[in-house]
Design an enzyme around this catalytic site. Structure first.
Site, PDB file in Angstrom:
ATOM      1  N   GLY A  47       0.825  -1.199   0.000  1.00 13.95           N
ATOM      2  CA  GLY A  47       0.000   0.000   0.000  1.00 13.95           C
ATOM      3  C   GLY A  47       0.860   1.249   0.000  1.00 13.95           C
ATOM      4  O   GLY A  47       2.004   1.229   0.474  1.00 13.95           O
ATOM      5  N   GLN A  52       3.025  10.085   1.098  1.00 19.02           N
ATOM      6  CA  GLN A  52       4.328   9.422   1.185  1.00 19.02           C
ATOM      7  C   GLN A  52       5.220   9.761  -0.004  1.00 19.02           C
ATOM      8  O   GLN A  52       6.434   9.572   0.061  1.00 19.02           O
ATOM      9  CB  GLN A  52       4.159   7.889   1.255  1.00 19.02           C
ATOM     10  CG  GLN A  52       3.560   7.400   2.555  1.00 19.02           C
ATOM     11  CD  GLN A  52       3.426   5.888   2.536  1.00 19.02           C
ATOM     12  OE1 GLN A  52       2.464   5.356   2.007  1.00 19.02           O
ATOM     13  NE2 GLN A  52       4.396   5.196   3.098  1.00 19.02           N
ATOM     14  N   CYS A  98       5.882  -0.280   7.157  1.00 17.59           N
ATOM     15  CA  CYS A  98       5.515   0.902   6.378  1.00 17.59           C
ATOM     16  C   CYS A  98       6.707   1.268   5.499  1.00 17.59           C
ATOM     17  O   CYS A  98       7.844   1.267   5.982  1.00 17.59           O
ATOM     18  CB  CYS A  98       5.171   2.052   7.327  1.00 17.59           C
ATOM     19  SG  CYS A  98       4.730   3.581   6.472  1.00 17.59           S
ATOM     20  N   LEU A  99       6.446   1.579   4.233  1.00 20.84           N
ATOM     21  CA  LEU A  99       7.547   1.936   3.322  1.00 20.84           C
ATOM     22  C   LEU A  99       8.262   3.204   3.783  1.00 20.84           C
ATOM     23  O   LEU A  99       9.402   3.434   3.397  1.00 20.84           O
ATOM     24  CB  LEU A  99       7.012   2.116   1.899  1.00 20.84           C
ATOM     25  CG  LEU A  99       6.490   0.844   1.228  1.00 20.84           C
ATOM     26  CD1 LEU A  99       5.877   1.172  -0.128  1.00 20.84           C
ATOM     27  CD2 LEU A  99       7.600  -0.195   1.085  1.00 20.84           C
ATOM     28  N   HIS A 140      -4.337   1.393   7.437  1.00 19.98           N
ATOM     29  CA  HIS A 140      -2.983   1.950   7.480  1.00 19.98           C
ATOM     30  C   HIS A 140      -2.839   3.110   6.485  1.00 19.98           C
ATOM     31  O   HIS A 140      -2.305   4.174   6.831  1.00 19.98           O
ATOM     32  CB  HIS A 140      -1.979   0.823   7.176  1.00 19.98           C
ATOM     33  CG  HIS A 140      -0.554   1.251   7.112  1.00 19.98           C
ATOM     34  ND1 HIS A 140       0.400   0.789   7.999  1.00 19.98           N
ATOM     35  CD2 HIS A 140       0.096   2.081   6.259  1.00 19.98           C
ATOM     36  CE1 HIS A 140       1.569   1.343   7.698  1.00 19.98           C
ATOM     37  NE2 HIS A 140       1.422   2.118   6.640  1.00 19.98           N
ATOM     38  N   GLU A 141      -3.335   2.900   5.254  1.00 20.48           N
ATOM     39  CA  GLU A 141      -3.163   3.930   4.221  1.00 20.48           C
ATOM     40  C   GLU A 141      -4.012   5.162   4.514  1.00 20.48           C
ATOM     41  O   GLU A 141      -3.568   6.286   4.307  1.00 20.48           O
ATOM     42  CB  GLU A 141      -3.475   3.364   2.827  1.00 20.48           C
ATOM     43  CG  GLU A 141      -2.586   2.200   2.388  1.00 20.48           C
ATOM     44  CD  GLU A 141      -1.102   2.419   2.626  1.00 20.48           C
ATOM     45  OE1 GLU A 141      -0.630   3.563   2.497  1.00 20.48           O
ATOM     46  OE2 GLU A 141      -0.403   1.446   2.965  1.00 20.48           O
ATOM     47  N   HIS A 144      -2.390   7.445   6.854  1.00 22.46           N
ATOM     48  CA  HIS A 144      -1.392   8.335   6.238  1.00 22.46           C
ATOM     49  C   HIS A 144      -2.021   9.652   5.793  1.00 22.46           C
ATOM     50  O   HIS A 144      -1.375  10.698   5.831  1.00 22.46           O
ATOM     51  CB  HIS A 144      -0.740   7.666   5.022  1.00 22.46           C
ATOM     52  CG  HIS A 144       0.415   6.766   5.353  1.00 22.46           C
ATOM     53  ND1 HIS A 144       1.549   7.219   5.995  1.00 22.46           N
ATOM     54  CD2 HIS A 144       0.637   5.453   5.105  1.00 22.46           C
ATOM     55  CE1 HIS A 144       2.415   6.208   6.127  1.00 22.46           C
ATOM     56  NE2 HIS A 144       1.878   5.123   5.607  1.00 22.46           N
TER      57      HIS A 144
HETATM   58 NI    NI Z   1       2.755   3.252   5.528  1.00 24.99          NI
END
Ligand code: NI
Length: 179
Positions: A47, A52, A98-99, A140-141, A144
């Site tokens: 995701g 981000q 998380c990226l 999660h997304e 963000h």
């Molecule tokens: Ni993330």
């Protein structure tokens, strides 16, 4: 398509509330989504949210490959201006990464089942119910988009671990749960 740079923990853009998309017809979101999709696949994640990659708009995309979720497969899905609501009170705690926080994993409580809705890039309403990893990645997304990282959802920050150390944590957990 260019691979975009993913902001990492500490970048102030990760802590801001993103603005709704109010114009889909100019093609900007289509271009953004194409670049985000390439960036997500290149990074090997499931995701990604527009903040981000430095774009403070309410756009997320995600997919659930079957090898990550016991055969459950969710194709790449884009949600513009997404909304979610919990379905039921059940909360499950699972490892999450998380990226924007590379290499780390933490145990994060999330609603097990949710309903979500949002627009796709063509402006068509997408409305689904989700459970398990599918529900988790959407929560999660969408976090963000509100400047929230999984770290602040964790009930016990001591579970935070480097990915390559998780086998130690799991071995300890097994020891503790052994009769
Ligand atoms: Ni993330």
């Amino acid at each position: 398509m260019p691979i975009l740079e993913i902001a990492r923990l500490g970048h102030p853009g990760l802590r801001q509330r993103a603005a709704p998309v109010d114009e889909l017809s100019n093609g900007l979101v289509t271009d953004l989504v194409a670049d985000m999709q390439d960036t997500l696949i290149n990074a090997g994640g499931i995701g990604l949210a527009a903040p981000q990659v430095g774009v403070p708009l309410r756009v997320v995309l995600f997919h659930v490959p079957p090898q990550r979720a016991n055969g459950q497969r969710i194709e790449m899905t884009v949600l513009i201006n997404p909304e979610i609501e919990p379905l039921g009170d059940t909360v499950t705690v699972e490892w999450e990464g998380c990226l924007s926080i590379p290499g780390l994993r933490g145990q994060v409580p999330r609603y097990e089942r949710i309903g979500y809705r949002g627009l796709n890039p063509a402006g068509v309403l997408v409305e689904r119910e989700a459970s398990g990893l599918h529900a988790r990645v959407v929560q999660h997304e969408v976090d963000h988009l509100n400047g929230v990282l999984y770290l602040e959802r964790m009930k016990d920050c001591l579970s935070l671990s480097f990915e390559d150390q998780l086998h130690h944590v799991r071995a300890l957990e097994e020891e503790r749960s052994a009769p």
